[in-house]
Design a protein around this motif. Sequence first.
Motif, PDB file in Angstrom:
ATOM      1  N   ALA A 163      58.879  63.641  51.342  1.00  0.00           N
ATOM      2  CA  ALA A 163      58.539  63.459  52.730  1.00  0.00           C
ATOM      3  C   ALA A 163      59.203  62.391  53.235  1.00  0.00           C
ATOM      4  CB  ALA A 163      56.947  63.514  52.783  1.00  0.00           C
ATOM      5  N   HIS A 191      48.764  60.165  65.241  1.00  0.00           N
ATOM      6  CA  HIS A 191      48.486  61.515  64.753  1.00  0.00           C
ATOM      7  C   HIS A 191      47.004  61.772  64.659  1.00  0.00           C
ATOM      8  CE1 HIS A 191      52.453  60.081  63.312  1.00  0.00           C
ATOM      9  NE2 HIS A 191      52.602  61.232  62.786  1.00  0.00           N
ATOM     10  N   ILE A 202      56.760  58.257  62.641  1.00  0.00           N
ATOM     11  CA  ILE A 202      56.825  59.667  62.155  1.00  0.00           C
ATOM     12  C   ILE A 202      57.249  59.616  60.804  1.00  0.00           C
ATOM     13  CG2 ILE A 202      58.633  61.673  62.950  1.00  0.00           C
ATOM     14  CD1 ILE A 202      56.772  60.351  65.319  1.00  0.00           C
ATOM     15  N   GLY A 204      57.163  63.296  57.804  1.00  0.00           N
ATOM     16  CA  GLY A 204      56.691  64.752  57.498  1.00  0.00           C
ATOM     17  C   GLY A 204      57.510  65.340  56.223  1.00  0.00           C
ATOM     18  N   GLU A 207      61.552  70.335  54.095  1.00  0.00           N
ATOM     19  CA  GLU A 207      61.604  71.992  53.992  1.00  0.00           C
ATOM     20  C   GLU A 207      62.545  72.399  53.052  1.00  0.00           C
ATOM     21  OE1 GLU A 207      59.696  74.007  55.468  1.00  0.00           O
ATOM     22  OE2 GLU A 207      58.658  72.938  56.890  1.00  0.00           O
ATOM     23  N   ALA A 215      65.874  66.545  57.530  1.00  0.00           N
ATOM     24  CA  ALA A 215      64.462  66.441  57.796  1.00  0.00           C
ATOM     25  C   ALA A 215      64.081  65.308  58.796  1.00  0.00           C
ATOM     26  CB  ALA A 215      63.804  66.109  56.234  1.00  0.00           C
ATOM     27  N   ARG A 218      64.881  66.797  62.004  1.00  0.00           N
ATOM     28  CA  ARG A 218      64.129  67.861  62.465  1.00  0.00           C
ATOM     29  C   ARG A 218      62.461  67.286  62.890  1.00  0.00           C
ATOM     30  NH1 ARG A 218      60.433  70.089  59.863  1.00  0.00           N
ATOM     31  NH2 ARG A 218      60.983  69.181  57.871  1.00  0.00           N
ATOM     32  N   GLU A 219      62.099  66.496  61.936  1.00  0.00           N
ATOM     33  CA  GLU A 219      60.703  65.918  62.199  1.00  0.00           C
ATOM     34  C   GLU A 219      60.453  65.382  63.298  1.00  0.00           C
ATOM     35  OE1 GLU A 219      57.739  66.416  60.856  1.00  0.00           O
ATOM     36  OE2 GLU A 219      58.298  67.355  59.066  1.00  0.00           O
ATOM     37  N   GLU A 222      60.640  67.692  66.420  1.00  0.00           N
ATOM     38  CA  GLU A 222      59.397  68.401  66.647  1.00  0.00           C
ATOM     39  C   GLU A 222      58.290  67.725  66.942  1.00  0.00           C
ATOM     40  OE1 GLU A 222      60.293  71.933  62.909  1.00  0.00           O
ATOM     41  OE2 GLU A 222      58.683  70.359  62.523  1.00  0.00           O
ATOM     42  N   GLU A 223      58.116  66.432  66.967  1.00  0.00           N
ATOM     43  CA  GLU A 223      56.854  65.793  66.907  1.00  0.00           C
ATOM     44  C   GLU A 223      56.925  64.892  68.223  1.00  0.00           C
ATOM     45  OE1 GLU A 223      55.523  63.379  63.289  1.00  0.00           O
ATOM     46  OE2 GLU A 223      55.385  64.943  62.331  1.00  0.00           O
TER      47      GLU A 223
END
Length: 297
Positions: A163, A191, A202, A204, A207, A215, A218-219, A222-223
Amino acid sequence: MKTLHDEGYISIYDNYILDSEIKNTEEKYYFIFKERKLLLIDNQVPIIKDLKDIGLKDDDIKNCLHIGEFYSKDCFAVELVEDFDCEKYIESNENHEFLDLYFVFDIDEESYLIAGRAIQIIDWENNHQYCGRCGAKTVTSDVENAKVCPECGFTSFTRICPAIITTIIKKDYDDLDAEGKPTNKVLMAKHSYHEFIRYTLIAGFLEAGESIEEAVKREVKEEVGIEVEDIEYFGSQSWPFPNSLMIGCICKYKSGEIKVDENEILKAKWFKKEEIEKPPSEISIFARLIKNFKENY
């Protein structure tokens, strides 16, 4: 960028040997768990000749796994059976207690590191009793940390889930310091799933098929809905809650406005150094990333 160990943090390998054979040392380290809580005696991991020396019977033991050598002594991960009565045991044994690993870190960081490995080995032992391909009962390999299927030959190694966690740094040209320079700020979010709802970084899971950099992008997108760039590796940390590898990164704000889903992320905003609360513990790489931001940006 320096790694965490380069900065003076303890390494699991300072006094631990991973793949050593059983030496049958007179005294041994026993990392004993009941429902993921570690037994300490006088705030120390037991160093004893036999589990019977601390009042544990054979019927109390579900798993006893050799996991290497610690300070030149054999080292074992022990899991107690589900119906073991911890309260009765503690009442009968002065200065014995079962502690969550979070608290072990503050008592002895090195013991915490080995205990983190121990509980992950116990989890792996329990979760790979049967072959994931054909369902046959697995056996433990004699030559490596692996579960082998005697029917189809499928081999399962210990598993970790990588992660990312990242500081996102932005120069705020609308907030100048005493010298007229833009203020460096870091983005933090609340969170919904945290036990104590506080602002943090942040993070996560990766994937399948992603790189670390992908990653992070993207995280963050997304967040909190923004774009980042100039991603750098900071350091990594084993995180045995239950079986993660936290990969710390530093990146810079590129574009976009903060937008949260109000489900996973409740709020997010930019913080100056002096606005950041001190982390309650040094246990997480989160605390080290925040320390790095305050000292170097």
